[in-house]
Design a protein around this motif. Structure first.
Motif, PDB file in Angstrom:
ATOM      1  N   PRO A 137       0.821  -1.209   0.000  1.00  0.00           N
ATOM      2  CA  PRO A 137       0.000   0.000   0.000  1.00  0.00           C
ATOM      3  C   PRO A 137       0.866   1.274   0.000  1.00  0.00           C
ATOM      4  O   PRO A 137       0.340   2.376  -0.063  1.00  0.00           O
ATOM      5  N   LEU A 138       2.178   1.094   0.081  1.00  0.00           N
ATOM      6  CA  LEU A 138       3.028   2.255   0.376  1.00  0.00           C
ATOM      7  C   LEU A 138       3.167   3.220  -0.809  1.00  0.00           C
ATOM      8  O   LEU A 138       3.318   2.787  -1.955  1.00  0.00           O
ATOM      9  N   ILE A 140       5.546   4.881  -1.785  1.00  0.00           N
ATOM     10  CA  ILE A 140       6.805   4.803  -2.532  1.00  0.00           C
ATOM     11  C   ILE A 140       6.623   3.891  -3.756  1.00  0.00           C
ATOM     12  O   ILE A 140       7.274   4.085  -4.794  1.00  0.00           O
ATOM     13  N   CYS A 141       5.712   2.908  -3.644  1.00  0.00           N
ATOM     14  CA  CYS A 141       5.446   2.022  -4.794  1.00  0.00           C
ATOM     15  C   CYS A 141       4.763   2.792  -5.924  1.00  0.00           C
ATOM     16  O   CYS A 141       5.074   2.592  -7.099  1.00  0.00           O
ATOM     17  N   ASP A 142       3.826   3.688  -5.547  1.00  0.00           N
ATOM     18  CA  ASP A 142       3.164   4.506  -6.576  1.00  0.00           C
ATOM     19  C   ASP A 142       4.223   5.346  -7.303  1.00  0.00           C
ATOM     20  O   ASP A 142       4.239   5.438  -8.533  1.00  0.00           O
ATOM     21  N   ALA A 143       5.115   5.935  -6.467  1.00  0.00           N
ATOM     22  CA  ALA A 143       6.135   6.809  -7.057  1.00  0.00           C
ATOM     23  C   ALA A 143       7.087   6.004  -7.933  1.00  0.00           C
ATOM     24  O   ALA A 143       7.505   6.467  -8.994  1.00  0.00           O
ATOM     25  N   GLU A 144       7.388   4.758  -7.502  1.00  0.00           N
ATOM     26  CA  GLU A 144       8.307   3.953  -8.311  1.00  0.00           C
ATOM     27  C   GLU A 144       7.670   3.595  -9.655  1.00  0.00           C
ATOM     28  O   GLU A 144       8.324   3.632 -10.702  1.00  0.00           O
ATOM     29  N   VAL A 145       6.369   3.263  -9.625  1.00  0.00           N
ATOM     30  CA  VAL A 145       5.668   2.913 -10.867  1.00  0.00           C
ATOM     31  C   VAL A 145       5.662   4.115 -11.826  1.00  0.00           C
ATOM     32  O   VAL A 145       5.953   3.992 -13.018  1.00  0.00           O
ATOM     33  N   ILE A 146       5.359   5.290 -11.280  1.00  0.00           N
ATOM     34  CA  ILE A 146       5.330   6.488 -12.142  1.00  0.00           C
ATOM     35  C   ILE A 146       6.739   6.779 -12.671  1.00  0.00           C
ATOM     36  O   ILE A 146       6.930   7.057 -13.857  1.00  0.00           O
ATOM     37  N   SER A 147       7.728   6.662 -11.783  1.00  0.00           N
ATOM     38  CA  SER A 147       9.093   6.991 -12.217  1.00  0.00           C
ATOM     39  C   SER A 147       9.587   5.975 -13.242  1.00  0.00           C
ATOM     40  O   SER A 147      10.335   6.321 -14.154  1.00  0.00           O
ATOM     41  N   LEU A 148       9.131   4.716 -13.112  1.00  0.00           N
ATOM     42  CA  LEU A 148       9.512   3.720 -14.119  1.00  0.00           C
ATOM     43  C   LEU A 148       8.976   4.149 -15.490  1.00  0.00           C
ATOM     44  O   LEU A 148       9.679   4.088 -16.496  1.00  0.00           O
ATOM     45  N   GLY A 149       7.718   4.592 -15.501  1.00  0.00           N
ATOM     46  CA  GLY A 149       7.124   5.053 -16.763  1.00  0.00           C
ATOM     47  C   GLY A 149       7.929   6.205 -17.357  1.00  0.00           C
ATOM     48  O   GLY A 149       8.274   6.186 -18.550  1.00  0.00           O
ATOM     49  N   VAL A 150       8.255   7.166 -16.524  1.00  0.00           N
ATOM     50  CA  VAL A 150       9.009   8.335 -17.008  1.00  0.00           C
ATOM     51  C   VAL A 150      10.380   7.899 -17.527  1.00  0.00           C
ATOM     52  O   VAL A 150      10.833   8.319 -18.592  1.00  0.00           O
ATOM     53  N   HIS A 151      11.022   7.004 -16.770  1.00  0.00           N
ATOM     54  CA  HIS A 151      12.334   6.482 -17.166  1.00  0.00           C
ATOM     55  C   HIS A 151      12.251   5.777 -18.529  1.00  0.00           C
ATOM     56  O   HIS A 151      13.051   6.017 -19.426  1.00  0.00           O
ATOM     57  N   LEU A 152      11.233   4.925 -18.666  1.00  0.00           N
ATOM     58  CA  LEU A 152      11.071   4.176 -19.915  1.00  0.00           C
ATOM     59  C   LEU A 152      10.884   5.124 -21.111  1.00  0.00           C
ATOM     60  O   LEU A 152      11.519   4.956 -22.156  1.00  0.00           O
ATOM     61  N   PHE A 153      10.031   6.127 -20.943  1.00  0.00           N
ATOM     62  CA  PHE A 153       9.784   7.023 -22.076  1.00  0.00           C
ATOM     63  C   PHE A 153      11.008   7.895 -22.365  1.00  0.00           C
ATOM     64  O   PHE A 153      11.261   8.244 -23.511  1.00  0.00           O
TER      65      PHE A 153
END
Ligand code: AMP
Length: 427
Positions: A137-138, A140-153
């Motif tokens: 539920p944390l 930091i997981c939401d932020a990691e998912v969003i940052s992964l998307g940004v990193h990928l693009f």
């Protein structure tokens, strides 16, 4: 000549000329997902209809209007998957993945189906690549998912993107949010479309997602729904945006971003592009803390996203500096049909050694071969005529520097390997 049969409306053929872009998007995605320790999962293209009705929500556009549903010969009600999250949550429960590790990080890619009105960037069969992080539920997981998307693009080289983010609350504060929204919109209900009227009582948040321009206009001045978040949801949201700030990821808070699926709780986000026209959303995602329980599994707070491959490819095609890299091509040119069989064997040997080879069985004259080799942008042409057959050799013509050399057949592979390595940078 116009074709008698064409691909169904809203679908498209992905032709070989477009394929390098698709491979590039897929390969880069897999590489980035691997760095974040995600593993691939593949689920069926069709599922029991009920999964989507329950998972996505039966008052959403997808379930009400867009699903390809049919009865199979055993009279089962099945639906071509309109999205990937509900099937993955289903597989997660079915295979007890929760018992195997505390957080399951899964990714998928494949076709999705929605009966939508086709337009540029919107299809009835389209492809999504997505990730799901199940089990925490944390924020930091939401932020990691969003940052992964940004990193990928970023890695794909897509520019002109921006992140929009919001929170749609949880079962505790959602009723408060809904009540405030109903108060705001209630007096204008008669001006809103039929869908919004129908959804007003049961799912008023859907009104924020309505595509009708009149309905959108009546939302001007709507108070920020985040003002009604409960303490925990408010904290959660603040943590997510603080983590994003820490990573230096720019974002915009968009209080009307609810997304078109019922399972979202707390964080919702979208990554939009200024190069996509009307269908500007490249990627959408969010948190779905209740979905797995709703499908019969244990409490599994989760977060994920999906992006449209067609839309990523559309942006890449606009970029002039995208360069496709393929192995250098060896073109085999048998002169006369009698020499074809030996060339065929040589092509087999070279392909097994890792070379990309072409042999056109319709041509038997040197001129035709060279013209075609030029069109294919071949690196080398191997000319094999009667003289070469007698001498057990082949003429290796280097098409880039226009030199040629006679090489013994049993040394051709080594010769090409050397020539390939000695080139400072071929392509
Ligand atoms: P969604 O599952 O609706 O959150 O969509 C996530 C992403 O999938 C969008 O941002 C688009 O890039 C892509 N997408 C959704 N629907 C379509 C469609 N009909 N045609 C092409 N891409 C789509």
């Amino acid at each position: 000549m116009s074709a008698k049969y064409t691909a169904p409306r809203g679908t498209k053929d992905i032709l070989p000329s477009e394929m390098p872009f698709w491979h590039y998007v897929e390969t880069t995605s897999r590489a980035i997902f691997d760095r974040y320790n995600y593993q691939e999962i593949r689920t069926p293209v069709f599922e029991h209809t009920e999964l989507f009705e329950r998972g996505i929500g039966d008052t959403t556009d997808i379930v009400e209007k867009e699903m390809y549903t049919f009865h199979d010969k055993g009279d089962r009600r099945l639906t071509l998957r309109p999205e990937g999250t509900a099937p993955i949550a289903r597989a997660y429960v079915q295979h007890n993945l929760h018992g195997k590790q505390p957080i399951s990080k899964l990714y998928y890619c494949g076709p999705m189906f929605r009966y939508e009105r086709p337009q540029a960037g919107r299809y009835r069969q389209f492809h999504q690549i997505g990730i799901e992080s199940l089990g925490s539920p944390l924020p930091i997981c939401d932020a990691e998912v969003i940052s992964l998307g940004v990193h990928l693009f970023d890695e794909l080289g897509l520019s002109g993107l921006s992140v929009n983010i919001n929170s749609v609350g949880c079962p505790v504060c959602r009723p408060v949010i809904e009540e405030r929204l109903k108060q705001f919109i209630g007096m204008n209900l008669e001006h809103l479309c039929g869908d919004c009227n129908r959804r007003f009582d049961s799912r008023p948040l859907r009104i924020l997602d309505c595509k009708n321009t009149t309905c959108k206009a009546y939302l001007t001045g709507l108070p920020d729904i985040r003002d009604s978040l409960c303490h925990e949801c408010n904290d959660h949201f603040n943590y997510v945006v603080t983590y994003l700030d820490n990573l230096g990821i720019p974002f915009k808070i968009n209080p009307q971003l609810v997304r078109g699926l019922d399972y979202y709780t707390r964080t919702t986000f979208e990554i939009v592009s200024d190069q996509l026209g009307a269908q500007n959303a490249l990627c959408g995602g969010g948190r779905y803390d209740g979905l797995v329980t709703q499908l019969g599994g244990p409490a599994t707070p989760s977060v994920g996203f999906a992006f449209g491959v067609e839309r990523a490819v559309m942006i890449l095609q606009e970029l002039s500096d995208y360069h496709q890299s393929r192995l250098p091509l060896v073109y085999l040119a048998p002169i006369g049909f009698d020499q074809q069989s030996r060339c065929f064997r040589l092509a087999d040997q070279l392909r097994r050694a890792g070379f990309r080879c072409e042999l056109d069985p319709n041509k038997s004259e040197l001129k035709g071969h060279l013209k075609f080799a030029d069109r294919l942008d071949a690196e080398w042409v191997l000319i094999y005529g009667e003289t070469e057959a007698l001498a057990k050799s082949v003429v290796v013509k280097n098409m880039k520097n226009r030199t040629q050399e006679t090489v013994k057949l049993d040394r051709v592979q080594g010769y090409l390997e050397n020539d390939n390595i000695s080139r400072p940078s071929h392509r």
